[in-house]
Design a protein around this motif. Structure first.
Motif, PDB file in Angstrom:
ATOM      1  N   MET A 138       0.854  -1.185   0.000  1.00 34.82           N
ATOM      2  CA  MET A 138       0.000   0.000   0.000  1.00 34.82           C
ATOM      3  C   MET A 138       0.892   1.238   0.000  1.00 34.82           C
ATOM      4  O   MET A 138       1.543   1.548   0.996  1.00 34.82           O
ATOM      5  N   LYS A 139       0.920   1.941  -1.116  1.00 40.03           N
ATOM      6  CA  LYS A 139       1.809   3.082  -1.262  1.00 40.03           C
ATOM      7  C   LYS A 139       1.121   4.402  -0.933  1.00 40.03           C
ATOM      8  O   LYS A 139       1.793   5.383  -0.607  1.00 40.03           O
ATOM      9  N   THR A 140      -0.191   4.444  -1.052  1.00 38.79           N
ATOM     10  CA  THR A 140      -0.936   5.637  -0.683  1.00 38.79           C
ATOM     11  C   THR A 140      -1.300   5.566   0.798  1.00 38.79           C
ATOM     12  O   THR A 140      -0.884   4.658   1.511  1.00 38.79           O
ATOM     13  N   ASP A 141      -2.066   6.509   1.288  1.00 39.46           N
ATOM     14  CA  ASP A 141      -2.437   6.548   2.697  1.00 39.46           C
ATOM     15  C   ASP A 141      -3.059   5.218   3.118  1.00 39.46           C
ATOM     16  O   ASP A 141      -4.067   4.783   2.559  1.00 39.46           O
ATOM     17  N   GLY A 142      -2.455   4.578   4.122  1.00 43.97           N
ATOM     18  CA  GLY A 142      -2.877   3.238   4.502  1.00 43.97           C
ATOM     19  C   GLY A 142      -4.289   3.161   5.024  1.00 43.97           C
ATOM     20  O   GLY A 142      -5.048   2.250   4.673  1.00 43.97           O
ATOM     21  N   ASN A 143      -4.680   4.118   5.866  1.00 39.59           N
ATOM     22  CA  ASN A 143      -6.028   4.082   6.446  1.00 39.59           C
ATOM     23  C   ASN A 143      -7.101   4.256   5.381  1.00 39.59           C
ATOM     24  O   ASN A 143      -8.179   3.660   5.479  1.00 39.59           O
ATOM     25  N   ALA A 144      -6.802   5.061   4.370  1.00 32.05           N
ATOM     26  CA  ALA A 144      -7.770   5.273   3.300  1.00 32.05           C
ATOM     27  C   ALA A 144      -7.794   4.100   2.320  1.00 32.05           C
ATOM     28  O   ALA A 144      -8.844   3.753   1.774  1.00 32.05           O
ATOM     29  N   THR A 145      -6.635   3.489   2.116  1.00 28.96           N
ATOM     30  CA  THR A 145      -6.521   2.427   1.120  1.00 28.96           C
ATOM     31  C   THR A 145      -6.977   1.077   1.637  1.00 28.96           C
ATOM     32  O   THR A 145      -7.554   0.267   0.894  1.00 28.96           O
ATOM     33  N   TYR A 146      -6.749   0.821   2.908  1.00 31.36           N
ATOM     34  CA  TYR A 146      -6.990  -0.504   3.487  1.00 31.36           C
ATOM     35  C   TYR A 146      -8.392  -1.063   3.206  1.00 31.36           C
ATOM     36  O   TYR A 146      -8.512  -2.211   2.751  1.00 31.36           O
ATOM     37  N   PRO A 147      -9.472  -0.317   3.478  1.00 37.41           N
ATOM     38  CA  PRO A 147     -10.792  -0.918   3.267  1.00 37.41           C
ATOM     39  C   PRO A 147     -11.062  -1.293   1.816  1.00 37.41           C
ATOM     40  O   PRO A 147     -11.786  -2.258   1.544  1.00 37.41           O
ATOM     41  N   HIS A 148     -10.461  -0.565   0.889  1.00 34.47           N
ATOM     42  CA  HIS A 148     -10.666  -0.879  -0.522  1.00 34.47           C
ATOM     43  C   HIS A 148      -9.896  -2.134  -0.928  1.00 34.47           C
ATOM     44  O   HIS A 148     -10.382  -2.938  -1.733  1.00 34.47           O
ATOM     45  N   VAL A 149      -8.704  -2.316  -0.354  1.00 29.33           N
ATOM     46  CA  VAL A 149      -7.961  -3.545  -0.609  1.00 29.33           C
ATOM     47  C   VAL A 149      -8.707  -4.739  -0.019  1.00 29.33           C
ATOM     48  O   VAL A 149      -8.862  -5.779  -0.670  1.00 29.33           O
ATOM     49  N   ALA A 150      -9.192  -4.583   1.200  1.00 32.18           N
ATOM     50  CA  ALA A 150      -9.952  -5.667   1.833  1.00 32.18           C
ATOM     51  C   ALA A 150     -11.183  -6.024   1.005  1.00 32.18           C
ATOM     52  O   ALA A 150     -11.514  -7.206   0.841  1.00 32.18           O
ATOM     53  N   ALA A 151     -11.856  -5.014   0.466  1.00 31.17           N
ATOM     54  CA  ALA A 151     -13.041  -5.264  -0.358  1.00 31.17           C
ATOM     55  C   ALA A 151     -12.668  -5.952  -1.671  1.00 31.17           C
ATOM     56  O   ALA A 151     -13.411  -6.809  -2.172  1.00 31.17           O
ATOM     57  N   ALA A 152     -11.516  -5.582  -2.236  1.00 35.02           N
ATOM     58  CA  ALA A 152     -11.093  -6.171  -3.506  1.00 35.02           C
ATOM     59  C   ALA A 152     -10.813  -7.665  -3.379  1.00 35.02           C
ATOM     60  O   ALA A 152     -10.863  -8.404  -4.373  1.00 35.02           O
ATOM     61  N   LEU A 153     -10.528  -8.123  -2.162  1.00 34.15           N
ATOM     62  CA  LEU A 153     -10.248  -9.543  -1.937  1.00 34.15           C
ATOM     63  C   LEU A 153     -11.518 -10.387  -1.853  1.00 34.15           C
ATOM     64  O   LEU A 153     -11.430 -11.621  -1.764  1.00 34.15           O
ATOM     65  N   GLU A 154     -12.667  -9.760  -1.880  1.00 33.10           N
ATOM     66  CA  GLU A 154     -13.931 -10.469  -1.654  1.00 33.10           C
ATOM     67  C   GLU A 154     -14.142 -11.667  -2.587  1.00 33.10           C
ATOM     68  O   GLU A 154     -14.607 -12.727  -2.122  1.00 33.10           O
ATOM     69  N   PRO A 155     -13.849 -11.573  -3.890  1.00 33.58           N
ATOM     70  CA  PRO A 155     -14.054 -12.764  -4.742  1.00 33.58           C
ATOM     71  C   PRO A 155     -13.227 -13.966  -4.286  1.00 33.58           C
ATOM     72  O   PRO A 155     -13.709 -15.106  -4.336  1.00 33.58           O
ATOM     73  N   LEU A 156     -12.011 -13.735  -3.816  1.00 33.36           N
ATOM     74  CA  LEU A 156     -11.185 -14.824  -3.290  1.00 33.36           C
ATOM     75  C   LEU A 156     -11.718 -15.301  -1.947  1.00 33.36           C
ATOM     76  O   LEU A 156     -11.713 -16.500  -1.646  1.00 33.36           O
TER      77      LEU A 156
END
Length: 224
Positions: A64-82
């Motif tokens: 995560m290269k951008t702001d971690g607190n802002a990026t984290y929930p979107h990364v977690a959501a992107a993992l949903e199909p897996l």
């Protein structure tokens, strides 16, 4: 939110996303490894991506290269199909259950959000040189299956000439500290040139128990 993938902001394009480059290809690979056929009807475990070692998880490191607190929930959501397919290694109610993919957040990944996630299926890349620095955090595989550090800063040997006793002692101390917690050790920013120096560094790392090699030359790494 679409999560772009690139080492620098200027390299980002709309088509190069976490989903297109990683999530969807992994879904296709794992779908092929776990087909819905009579031969697989009574399977109780999920096959991983490696044909010759189906129980070995793939480690997916997300920087995560951008702001971690802002990026984290979107990364977690992107993992949903897996996540929906049961492909993610998960920690819940005191139990760590390995699956086909173990996701580790590095870079600006926020430790507090990883610690509070339940069930946890996005883990934290621990600081290899500072595993005892935070008294409020106990690093173990349920939080951090991997610990990393900048090789140049932590060790500094160029691969030319002999590694010093002090440099080797530091390297082995960091690796042994991680291993004592059942955590795998990784050094990034290792020398890439000249080739012989790179190979010398790789050899010392492997011979002293480092678990992961950071490599841009995948052909060379695969035959090392």
């Amino acid at each position: 939110m679409t999560i772009g993938v690139g080492h620098e902001r200027a390299a980002l394009i709309q088509e190069r996303t976490l989903d297109s480059l990683y999530i969807q290809p992994l879904l296709r690979i794992l779908g092929a490894q776990n087909p819905d056929t009579p031969f697989n009807a009574n399977a109780t475990t999920i096959n991983g991506v490696f044909d010759t070692s189906s129980g070995t998880p793939l480690q997916l490191v997300i920087d995560m290269k951008t702001d971690g607190n802002a990026t984290y929930p979107h990364v977690a959501a992107a993992l949903e199909p897996l996540r929906q397919k049961g492909y993610l290694t998960t920690f819940q109610n005191g139990t760590l259950v390995a699956s086909a993919i173990t996701v580790v957040g590095t870079g600006n990944t926020p430790l507090d959000k990883v610690k509070s996630q339940s069930p946890r299926d996005l883990f934290f890349d621990a600081p290899l040189t500072g595993l005892d620095d935070d008294p409020s955090t106990t690093y173990d595989p349920t939080l951090s299956p991997m610990a990393s550090t900048d090789y140049e800063v932590a060790i500094g040997w160029s691969g030319i000439g002999n590694i010093s006793d002090t440099q080797l002692a530091n390297l082995t101390r960091f690796i042994e500290d991680a291993h004592s917690r059942d955590i795998k050790a990784r050094f990034w920013d290792t020398p890439a040139w000249p080739i012989q120096a790179r190979n010398n560094v790789w050899e010392v790392l492997v011979n002293n128990g480092a678990d992961w090699l950071n490599a841009d030359d995948l052909t060379a790494a695969s035959s090392f």
